[in-house]
Design a protein around this motif. Structure first.
Motif, PDB file in Angstrom:
ATOM      1  N   ARG A 179       0.855  -1.197   0.000  1.00  0.00           N
ATOM      2  CA  ARG A 179       0.000   0.000   0.000  1.00  0.00           C
ATOM      3  C   ARG A 179       0.884   1.238   0.000  1.00  0.00           C
ATOM      4  N   SER A 221       0.956   5.630  -0.959  1.00  0.00           N
ATOM      5  CA  SER A 221       0.117   6.793  -1.265  1.00  0.00           C
ATOM      6  C   SER A 221       0.138   7.024  -2.765  1.00  0.00           C
ATOM      7  N   ARG A 268      -0.592   9.338  -5.946  1.00  0.00           N
ATOM      8  CA  ARG A 268      -0.764  10.756  -6.299  1.00  0.00           C
ATOM      9  C   ARG A 268      -0.909  10.929  -7.798  1.00  0.00           C
ATOM     10  N   HIS A 326      -4.787  15.318  -6.093  1.00  0.00           N
ATOM     11  CA  HIS A 326      -3.996  14.593  -7.094  1.00  0.00           C
ATOM     12  C   HIS A 326      -4.842  13.989  -8.209  1.00  0.00           C
ATOM     13  N   CYS A 348      -4.832   8.083  -1.032  1.00  0.00           N
ATOM     14  CA  CYS A 348      -3.870   8.993  -0.398  1.00  0.00           C
ATOM     15  C   CYS A 348      -4.600   9.766   0.698  1.00  0.00           C
ATOM     16  N   ILE A 355      -5.237  12.933   2.899  1.00  0.00           N
ATOM     17  CA  ILE A 355      -5.032  14.341   2.571  1.00  0.00           C
ATOM     18  C   ILE A 355      -5.171  15.179   3.848  1.00  0.00           C
ATOM     19  N   ARG A 375      11.483   1.674   5.716  1.00  0.00           N
ATOM     20  CA  ARG A 375      11.063   2.552   6.815  1.00  0.00           C
ATOM     21  C   ARG A 375      12.230   2.730   7.776  1.00  0.00           C
TER      22      ARG A 375
END
Ligand SMILES: Cc1cc2nc3c(=O)[nH]c(=O)nc-3n(C[C@H](O)[C@H](O)[C@H](O)COP(=O)(O)O)c2cc1C
Length: 301
Positions: free
Chosen positions: A96, A98, A100, A205, A245, A247, A291
């Motif tokens: 998964r 984000s 845009r 986006h 995404c 926001i 990460r």
């Protein structure tokens, strides 16, 4: 409507007491081999019905909306701990990302509704389920909210451009405007120019749908509940081939300006916790990302 209570069928109840052990609110008690049901205190979690070996306990139920998926093929199976492999789950979590970049293809109403069903499987404080979902289902509706958010940030940038005002706020212990100026002013100003010029959408986006996750008053942990539901939605959307995404800019605008909430159709009495842009992705992620190692503490004694 009064509080709904669990029902125990005395014909099929074996008196094993598992429902009483599972009940988090002490509504069920085993006395002399029979289950007694207290008149109040049930949070409707359904654990009694889920653990009863004979099906004698029936938990308060909803209207069935949450159990019947339109697009997702759910078998309604209960997976025991350890039954679902963690490897594919971690792959899903890492996949998964984000999104845009969206195509113009709309997200079907049936798919949106299934995402909400998946969302509300989340835990909630005292099972309050006080979350609300406002779905903007067309690009036109998303653009309408974009215009309201742009108006908010245009007004905010006007304030933030005033050096004296920023200093005065900082002087009285409110550094938020100065922080905003330092971290966001320039990029927001550039985004507003693009928006005004040709509706270049740096906010959503180009998403064709938006879901606003809020809460009605009365939940014990409304923000946590809403964000857990949101997490479910993001992962389920990925499984359905959709991009998402969060926001944060839209959340801020709605929290500070009721006009933005109004433009989105969110009643003033509701709090807003997350705004999710949704659509069919026009980008392909070929590799997972890394990460940073978080700060972790272990206390062993
Ligand atoms: C609370 C929150 C607010 C966010 N707000 C925005 C936003 O306004 N615009 C945006 O493009 N991305 C936003 N994001 C997405 C983050 O930038 C993104 O999650 C992060 O860079 C990690 O990338 P990934 O989601 O692809 O793993 C937000 C994420 C969170 C959790």
């Amino acid at each position: 409507m009064g509080e709904q209570l669990p029902q125990i069928d005395p014909q099929t109840c074996s008196g094993c007491g598992l429902c009483a052990t599972a009940c988090p609110s002490g509504v069920l008690t085993l006395i002399d081999g029979r289950i007694q049901v207290q008149e109040s205190g049930c949070i409707g979690c359904g654990h009694c019905g889920s653990v009863c070996p004979t099906g004698a306990a029936t938990a308060p139920a909803g209207d069935g909306w949450a159990e019947h998926y339109d697009v997702i093929e759910s078998r309604g199976a209960v997976l025991a701990p350890g039954e679902f492999p963690a490897g594919p789950l971690v792959d899903l979590l890492r996949s998964r990302r984000s999104c845009r970049c969206f195509t113009e293809k709309p997200v079907s109403g049936a798919m949106l509704e299934d995402l909400l069903r998946a969302a509300v499987t989340a835990p909630s404080g005292t099972n309050s389920q006080a979350w609300t979902f406002t779905a903007l289902t067309s690009r036109a509706a998303v653009l309408g909210l974009g215009q309201a958010v742009a108006g908010f940030f245009a007004r905010l940038n006007k304030l933030a451009a005033n050096t004296l005002l920023r200093r005065a706020y900082t002087f009285i212990g409110r550094p938020e405007l100065e922080n905003y100026y330092r971290e966001h002013f320039a990029s927001v100003a550039a985004a507003l120019v693009d928006w005004e010029r040709d509706r270049t959408d740096r906010l959503f986006h180009g998403a064709t749908a938006v879901v606003i996750v809020g809460s009605r008053p009365g939940g014990s942990c409304p923000a946590e509940d809403a964000l857990l539901a949101t997490g479910n939605m993001l992962l389920t959307a990925h499984c359905l081939g959709l991009g998402t995404c969060l926001i944060g800019y839209a959340v801020e605008a709605m929290r500070h300006d009721r006009r933005v909430k109004e433009a989105a159709g969110v009643p003033s009495g509701e709090a807003v916790h997350a705004v999710v842009a949704l659509g069919w992705p026009d980008v392909t992620f070929l590799r997972p990302t890394s990460r940073r190692r978080p700060l972790v503490r272990y206390k062993t004694a």
